[in-house]
Design a protein around this motif. Structure first.
Motif, short mmCIF file in Angstrom:
data_model
loop_
_atom_site.label_atom_id
_atom_site.label_comp_id
_atom_site.label_asym_id
_atom_site.label_seq_id
_atom_site.Cartn_x
_atom_site.Cartn_y
_atom_site.Cartn_z
N TRP A 179 -25.01 -15.43 -21.59
CA TRP A 179 -25.82 -13.92 -21.31
C TRP A 179 -26.53 -13.80 -20.28
O TRP A 179 -26.62 -13.74 -19.15
N VAL A 180 -27.34 -14.98 -20.01
CA VAL A 180 -28.13 -15.58 -18.67
C VAL A 180 -27.95 -16.09 -16.99
O VAL A 180 -27.84 -15.30 -16.47
N GLU A 181 -26.60 -16.59 -18.10
CA GLU A 181 -25.52 -17.45 -17.05
C GLU A 181 -24.27 -16.17 -16.08
O GLU A 181 -24.72 -16.02 -14.72
N GLY A 182 -24.27 -15.16 -17.96
CA GLY A 182 -23.46 -13.96 -16.66
C GLY A 182 -24.06 -12.86 -15.78
O GLY A 182 -23.53 -12.75 -14.33
N ILE A 183 -25.82 -12.72 -15.77
CA ILE A 183 -26.38 -12.67 -14.95
C ILE A 183 -26.37 -13.27 -13.24
O ILE A 183 -26.38 -12.87 -12.15
N GLY A 184 -26.40 -14.39 -13.88
CA GLY A 184 -26.75 -15.34 -12.23
C GLY A 184 -25.69 -14.83 -11.48
O GLY A 184 -24.88 -14.52 -10.61
N TYR A 185 -23.77 -14.97 -12.48
CA TYR A 185 -22.68 -14.56 -12.02
C TYR A 185 -22.60 -12.91 -11.45
O TYR A 185 -22.08 -13.33 -10.13
N LEU A 186 -24.01 -11.98 -11.54
CA LEU A 186 -22.96 -11.10 -11.30
C LEU A 186 -23.74 -10.43 -10.29
O LEU A 186 -23.99 -10.27 -9.02
N GLY A 187 -24.99 -11.60 -10.13
CA GLY A 187 -25.76 -11.68 -8.39
C GLY A 187 -25.42 -12.34 -7.60
O GLY A 187 -24.76 -11.73 -6.55
N THR A 188 -24.95 -13.26 -8.08
CA THR A 188 -23.04 -13.76 -7.11
C THR A 188 -22.05 -12.97 -6.12
O THR A 188 -22.16 -12.45 -5.10
N ALA A 189 -22.24 -12.42 -7.20
CA ALA A 189 -20.92 -11.35 -6.89
C ALA A 189 -21.01 -10.12 -6.52
O ALA A 189 -20.43 -9.72 -5.00
N LEU A 190 -22.18 -9.49 -6.96
CA LEU A 190 -23.39 -8.50 -6.09
C LEU A 190 -23.30 -8.86 -4.81
O LEU A 190 -23.34 -8.30 -3.58
N THR A 191 -23.56 -11.07 -4.54
CA THR A 191 -24.48 -11.07 -2.85
C THR A 191 -22.93 -10.83 -2.43
O THR A 191 -23.29 -10.66 -1.26
N VAL A 192 -21.98 -11.62 -2.90
CA VAL A 192 -20.40 -12.19 -2.04
C VAL A 192 -20.31 -10.27 -1.75
O VAL A 192 -19.60 -10.08 -0.39
N ALA A 193 -20.04 -8.92 -2.56
CA ALA A 193 -19.47 -7.72 -2.26
C ALA A 193 -20.62 -7.00 -1.08
O ALA A 193 -19.94 -7.05 0.13
N SER A 194 -21.54 -7.51 -1.23
CA SER A 194 -22.15 -6.51 -0.10
C SER A 194 -22.43 -7.40 1.48
O SER A 194 -21.90 -7.15 2.71
N SER A 195 -22.06 -8.99 1.60
CA SER A 195 -22.03 -9.50 2.77
C SER A 195 -20.01 -8.85 3.48
O SER A 195 -19.68 -9.07 4.80
N ALA A 196 -19.83 -8.24 2.34
CA ALA A 196 -18.00 -7.83 2.78
C ALA A 196 -18.31 -6.60 3.57
O ALA A 196 -17.19 -6.07 3.84
N MET A 197 -18.87 -6.32 3.01
CA MET A 197 -19.00 -4.27 3.39
C MET A 197 -18.93 -4.43 4.94
O MET A 197 -20.13 -4.65 5.90
N GLY A 198 -18.74 -3.18 4.88
CA GLY A 198 -18.93 -3.07 6.58
C GLY A 198 -19.66 -1.86 7.26
O GLY A 198 -20.06 -1.71 8.31
N THR A 199 -19.91 -0.92 5.77
CA THR A 199 -20.89 0.38 6.19
C THR A 199 -21.95 0.13 5.51
O THR A 199 -22.53 -0.54 4.77
N MET A 200 -23.21 0.60 6.21
CA MET A 200 -24.83 -0.25 5.85
C MET A 200 -25.25 0.29 4.38
O MET A 200 -25.62 0.00 4.45
N ILE A 201 -25.40 1.97 4.48
CA ILE A 201 -25.88 1.96 3.39
C ILE A 201 -25.44 1.61 1.73
O ILE A 201 -25.98 1.45 1.27
N PRO A 202 -23.97 1.47 2.32
CA PRO A 202 -23.32 0.85 0.55
C PRO A 202 -23.99 -0.61 0.57
O PRO A 202 -24.06 -1.63 -0.58
N LEU A 203 -23.42 -1.05 1.48
CA LEU A 203 -24.44 -2.58 1.96
C LEU A 203 -25.57 -2.70 1.11
O LEU A 203 -26.39 -3.97 0.86
N ARG A 204 -26.44 -2.26 1.57
CA ARG A 204 -27.76 -2.38 1.59
C ARG A 204 -27.79 -1.90 -0.26
O ARG A 204 -29.22 -2.62 -0.27
N ILE A 205 -27.91 -0.88 -0.42
CA ILE A 205 -27.57 -0.62 -1.90
C ILE A 205 -26.95 -1.64 -2.95
O ILE A 205 -27.78 -2.32 -4.19
N VAL A 206 -26.35 -2.14 -3.01
CA VAL A 206 -25.68 -3.24 -3.12
C VAL A 206 -26.44 -4.68 -2.79
O VAL A 206 -26.51 -5.37 -3.48
#
Length: 212
Positions: A3-30
């Motif tokens: 589960w510890v690694e799962g949290i790390g992978y979740l953080g990585t996935a969210l970071t990648v998702a935020s970089s791919a977003m084009g609108t500012m408010i969802p980007l900052r939230i993610v």
């Protein structure tokens, strides 16, 4: 995977998702959610540098999120209320103008608009006086070829924050909701100015008919 690694992978996935977003408010939230996940992971594995990196990013993302949410709310309120554009001042560069100075001529390439803060300005072709609290030059952004639809001169010395079209476009692309309300606000101000011009012209026309 525990589960510890799962949290790390979740953080990585969210970071990648935020970089791919084009609108500012969802980007900052993610991005904020990603930082929280990565900090949690860094704490569990005992990585201080990892936690420190994300902790530094949180205030910046939180502040930018606050700014954008406030901008959208103030634009929405202006579009449905008093048509005030004071919320644009922080995005502009304050300029001072002397009486008699010409800001632009009809047909010039339009690259910026002005929010009149003090003084008096006049559009000669339309016989319109632009006073403090009014915006001028925004129609050039919407006109064919981005050309000025009239000439603007300073009648009484004053100041006006200057906002480039590129800045407005950047705000629009960062948050389409802002763009919607800004266009709504600009349209309402256009109709308002047309109505005021018609009211001004009516007494003059009536006086002319009396003379005849």
């Amino acid at each position: 995977m525990n589960w510890v690694e799962g949290i790390g992978y979740l953080g990585t996935a969210l970071t990648v998702a935020s970089s791919a977003m084009g609108t500012m408010i969802p980007l900052r939230i993610v991005a904020l959610c990603a930082s929280c996940a990565v900090i949690t992971y860094g704490f569990l594995i005992g990585s201080v540098p990892l936690m420190l990196t994300e902790a530094i990013q949180i205030p910046f993302n939180a502040w930018r999120l606050y700014e954008m949410v406030r901008l959208v709310r103030e634009t929405e309120r202006a579009a449905s209320g008093d048509l005030s554009l004071d919320w644009l001042k922080p995005f502009g560069t304050l300029r001072r103008f002397r009486a008699g100075e010409v800001l632009f001529l009809k047909g010039d390439e339009a690259k910026e608009m002005y929010l009149i803060e003090s003084g008096r300005f006049r559009i000669a072709e339309h016989g319109l006086d632009i006073r403090p609290g009014q915006i001028v030059g925004e129609l050039g952004m919407l006109s064919p070829g981005n050309r000025r639809t009239g000439s603007l001169a300073c009648v009484e010395a004053g100041t006006a924050p200057c906002l480039s079209y590129s800045e407005v476009k950047q705000l629009y692309y960062q948050n389409p909701e802002f763009g919607f309300y800004f266009l709504k606000l600009t349209s309402e101000r256009l109709f308002q100015s047309a109505a005021e011009a018609a009211e001004t012209a009516r007494p003059a026309a009536a006086a002319g008919s009396d003379v005849l």
